[in-house]
Design a protein around this motif. Structure first.
Motif, PDB file in Angstrom:
ATOM      1  N   GLN A 154      18.117   6.234  56.937  1.00 32.35           N
ATOM      2  CA  GLN A 154      18.854   7.076  55.707  1.00 32.35           C
ATOM      3  C   GLN A 154      18.758   7.794  56.070  1.00 32.35           C
ATOM      4  O   GLN A 154      17.233   8.591  56.428  1.00 32.35           O
ATOM      5  CB  GLN A 154      17.655   5.668  54.965  1.00 32.35           C
ATOM      6  N   GLY A 155      19.003   9.119  55.303  1.00 29.37           N
ATOM      7  CA  GLY A 155      18.685   9.936  54.340  1.00 29.37           C
ATOM      8  C   GLY A 155      19.716  11.313  55.428  1.00 29.37           C
ATOM      9  O   GLY A 155      19.179  13.025  54.269  1.00 29.37           O
ATOM     10  N   TRP A 156      20.083  11.074  56.577  1.00 30.16           N
ATOM     11  CA  TRP A 156      20.453  12.188  56.565  1.00 30.16           C
ATOM     12  C   TRP A 156      21.973  13.093  55.797  1.00 30.16           C
ATOM     13  O   TRP A 156      22.830  11.961  55.081  1.00 30.16           O
ATOM     14  CB  TRP A 156      21.864  11.723  57.887  1.00 30.16           C
ATOM     15  N   CYS A 157      21.641  14.361  55.975  1.00 25.94           N
ATOM     16  CA  CYS A 157      22.544  14.546  54.915  1.00 25.94           C
ATOM     17  C   CYS A 157      23.130  15.915  55.864  1.00 25.94           C
ATOM     18  O   CYS A 157      23.269  16.466  56.553  1.00 25.94           O
ATOM     19  CB  CYS A 157      21.948  15.816  53.732  1.00 25.94           C
ATOM     20  N   SER A 158      24.394  16.274  55.464  1.00 23.15           N
ATOM     21  CA  SER A 158      25.709  17.089  56.231  1.00 23.15           C
ATOM     22  C   SER A 158      25.012  18.435  56.039  1.00 23.15           C
ATOM     23  O   SER A 158      24.651  18.776  54.920  1.00 23.15           O
ATOM     24  CB  SER A 158      26.768  16.972  56.032  1.00 23.15           C
ATOM     25  N   ASP A 159      25.231  19.580  56.795  1.00 21.96           N
ATOM     26  CA  ASP A 159      24.659  20.431  56.541  1.00 21.96           C
ATOM     27  C   ASP A 159      25.275  21.046  55.235  1.00 21.96           C
ATOM     28  O   ASP A 159      24.907  21.718  54.698  1.00 21.96           O
ATOM     29  CB  ASP A 159      24.709  21.423  58.189  1.00 21.96           C
ATOM     30  N   ASP A 160      26.708  20.968  55.265  1.00 18.85           N
ATOM     31  CA  ASP A 160      27.749  21.633  53.942  1.00 18.85           C
ATOM     32  C   ASP A 160      27.203  20.938  52.910  1.00 18.85           C
ATOM     33  O   ASP A 160      27.109  22.032  51.897  1.00 18.85           O
ATOM     34  CB  ASP A 160      29.233  20.908  54.633  1.00 18.85           C
ATOM     35  N   ALA A 161      26.980  19.716  52.790  1.00 22.16           N
ATOM     36  CA  ALA A 161      26.071  18.814  51.421  1.00 22.16           C
ATOM     37  C   ALA A 161      25.029  19.986  51.225  1.00 22.16           C
ATOM     38  O   ALA A 161      24.871  20.079  49.896  1.00 22.16           O
ATOM     39  CB  ALA A 161      26.238  17.852  51.949  1.00 22.16           C
ATOM     40  N   VAL A 162      24.385  20.102  51.641  1.00 20.62           N
ATOM     41  CA  VAL A 162      22.460  21.187  51.697  1.00 20.62           C
ATOM     42  C   VAL A 162      22.973  22.295  51.227  1.00 20.62           C
ATOM     43  O   VAL A 162      23.206  22.701  50.075  1.00 20.62           O
ATOM     44  CB  VAL A 162      22.162  21.113  52.565  1.00 20.62           C
ATOM     45  N   ARG A 163      23.711  23.174  51.705  1.00 24.41           N
ATOM     46  CA  ARG A 163      24.349  24.479  51.248  1.00 24.41           C
ATOM     47  C   ARG A 163      24.962  24.544  50.314  1.00 24.41           C
ATOM     48  O   ARG A 163      24.688  25.891  49.288  1.00 24.41           O
ATOM     49  CB  ARG A 163      24.953  25.003  52.327  1.00 24.41           C
ATOM     50  N   VAL A 164      25.879  23.350  49.891  1.00 27.56           N
ATOM     51  CA  VAL A 164      26.685  23.583  48.740  1.00 27.56           C
ATOM     52  C   VAL A 164      24.932  23.074  47.318  1.00 27.56           C
ATOM     53  O   VAL A 164      25.604  24.377  46.216  1.00 27.56           O
ATOM     54  CB  VAL A 164      27.867  22.353  48.705  1.00 27.56           C
ATOM     55  N   GLY A 165      24.671  22.028  48.019  1.00 27.58           N
ATOM     56  CA  GLY A 165      23.516  22.250  47.060  1.00 27.58           C
ATOM     57  C   GLY A 165      22.288  22.802  46.706  1.00 27.58           C
ATOM     58  O   GLY A 165      22.308  23.427  45.393  1.00 27.58           O
ATOM     59  N   ILE A 166      21.850  23.956  47.717  1.00 31.61           N
ATOM     60  CA  ILE A 166      21.665  25.271  47.491  1.00 31.61           C
ATOM     61  C   ILE A 166      21.905  26.465  47.065  1.00 31.61           C
ATOM     62  O   ILE A 166      21.696  27.362  46.024  1.00 31.61           O
ATOM     63  CB  ILE A 166      20.528  25.635  48.496  1.00 31.61           C
ATOM     64  N   TRP A 167      22.892  26.344  46.936  1.00 30.97           N
ATOM     65  CA  TRP A 167      23.585  28.024  47.446  1.00 30.97           C
ATOM     66  C   TRP A 167      24.994  28.433  45.940  1.00 30.97           C
ATOM     67  O   TRP A 167      26.133  29.075  45.951  1.00 30.97           O
ATOM     68  CB  TRP A 167      23.934  28.837  48.290  1.00 30.97           C
ATOM     69  N   GLY A 168      25.461  27.034  46.519  1.00 30.94           N
ATOM     70  CA  GLY A 168      26.453  26.324  45.474  1.00 30.94           C
ATOM     71  C   GLY A 168      27.983  26.317  46.313  1.00 30.94           C
ATOM     72  O   GLY A 168      27.849  27.209  47.570  1.00 30.94           O
ATOM     73  N   ARG A 169      28.792  25.818  45.940  1.00 29.02           N
ATOM     74  CA  ARG A 169      30.675  25.756  46.707  1.00 29.02           C
ATOM     75  C   ARG A 169      31.696  27.199  46.898  1.00 29.02           C
ATOM     76  O   ARG A 169      31.877  27.347  48.577  1.00 29.02           O
ATOM     77  CB  ARG A 169      31.442  24.600  46.153  1.00 29.02           C
ATOM     78  N   ARG A 170      31.203  27.355  46.599  1.00 28.42           N
ATOM     79  CA  ARG A 170      31.348  28.907  46.681  1.00 28.42           C
ATOM     80  C   ARG A 170      30.910  30.560  47.140  1.00 28.42           C
ATOM     81  O   ARG A 170      30.989  31.547  47.325  1.00 28.42           O
ATOM     82  CB  ARG A 170      32.091  29.778  45.140  1.00 28.42           C
ATOM     83  N   SER A 171      29.588  30.193  47.264  1.00 25.59           N
ATOM     84  CA  SER A 171      28.704  30.561  47.973  1.00 25.59           C
ATOM     85  C   SER A 171      29.341  31.584  48.995  1.00 25.59           C
ATOM     86  O   SER A 171      30.223  30.410  50.350  1.00 25.59           O
ATOM     87  CB  SER A 171      27.488  30.348  48.051  1.00 25.59           C
TER      88      SER A 171
END
Length: 313
Positions: A251-268
């Motif tokens: 439980q709880g494993w989140c991909s690095d890509d998903a975390v980066r998008v969640g914090i900085w946005g897809r276009r960051s």
């Protein structure tokens, strides 16, 4: 093991391959005319279950797809030999408990068994390997259920390869996998970090995360925006996986890509190093507050929190 579509018994895989077939010499004997004398074999490797057909007459199938070469099985896969549904890999298969490791001192050859999914190295009380004149907790070896090994130090963490030396406080060490019948297997403590985390994106000063040690009562508020958002995202993944019925170990494993998008946005333009720096700073903060920073776990291209209770507002 299956009879038709119904589970009737279970078999624990160890370091020894499990052979299936009609011969009485097999580990699993299947008395059916469509099954060859020695039909297929399943084994553990790298923390995963693998399957190979042994040149059978009527074939081996995973989810009705013919096995032409060794294949890695996933939770929920159903294996058929000939016309017989032989077994399925359950969602809760505790694969990690079947592996055994030692930490070896390269210079002296002394070996220390790894008994749990955390192995502490340093000069403090309760460490698994005492190193004189080192920091109290100079390094922590982490064993993940997918077979990855990581080492965490004050300056960060890195993936570890079996048999490749690494250095802690002047000591050259390496990790070897050994026969689980000779050394204790890894035990995963699901309650190693008795922490509770509550997060909100609309606190008094913006995103906030309240961290509480349920044993000691120690509390700490994470109020830096991106650090609190990171915890909020990871808690959301825990809740999602729990609701989906995923086994606790995964439980709880989140991909690095998903975390980066969640914090900085897809276009960051923030890259992987930006996430690395953010995690490093968050760990430093919670360690200073009296918590074990390694409840924030990392493996290749993924990150998660390992805590007892979560709440997201």
């Amino acid at each position: 093991m299956l009879k038709g579509d119904a589970p009737v018994s279970s078999v624990t895989l160890s370091g020894k391959p499990m052979q299936l077939g009609r011969s009485p010499s097999n580990d699993v004997v299947i008395a059916d005319g469509t099954v060859s004398w020695h039909h297929a074999v399943a084994w553990l490797e790298g923390g995963a279950v693998w399957l190979r057909d042994l040149g059978s007459r009527n074939g081996t199938f995973v989810n009705d797809q013919a096995v032409k070469q060794p294949v890695r099985l996933s939770p929920g896969d159903v294996v058929r030999v000939g016309q017989v549904k032989a077994f399925s890999l359950p969602e809760s298969a505790p694969i990690i408990n079947l592996r055994s490791f030692i930490v070896e001192d390269v210079e002296s050859g002394a070996a220390f068994p790894v008994r749990a999914d955390r192995f502490h190295i340093g000069s403090g009380e309760g460490v698994d390997l005492f190193v004189d004149r080192a920091q109290e907790r100079a390094a922590t070896l982490m064993v993940h259920t997918n077979g990855e090994l990581w080492v965490g130090t004050e300056t960060g963490e890195f993936a570890l390869e079996l048999g490749v030396p690494f250095e802690v406080a002047g000591r050259r060490l390496l990790v070897r996998e050994v026969d689980p019948t000779q050394v204790a297997t890894i035990e995963v403590d699901p309650d190693r970090y008795p922490y509770r985390i509550e997060t909100t994106l609309n606190g008094a000063s913006g995103p906030e995360a309240q961290l509480t040690d349920l044993v000691t009562g120690n509390r700490h508020l994470v109020s830096a925006d991106n650090r609190a958002i990171l915890l909020h995202i990871l808690i959301g993944k825990i809740i999602e996986d729990r609701d989906a019925g995923m086994r606790a170990e995964e439980q709880g494993w989140c991909s690095d890509d998903a975390v980066r998008v969640g914090i900085w946005g897809r276009r960051s333009d923030q890259d992987a190093n930006s996430l690395h720096v953010l995690v490093y700073r968050l760990r430093a903060e919670i360690k200073k507050a009296g918590f074990d920073q390694w409840f924030i776990e990392k493996r290749r291209k993924a990150i998660r929190l390992r805590v007892r209770e979560v709440e997201q507002n």
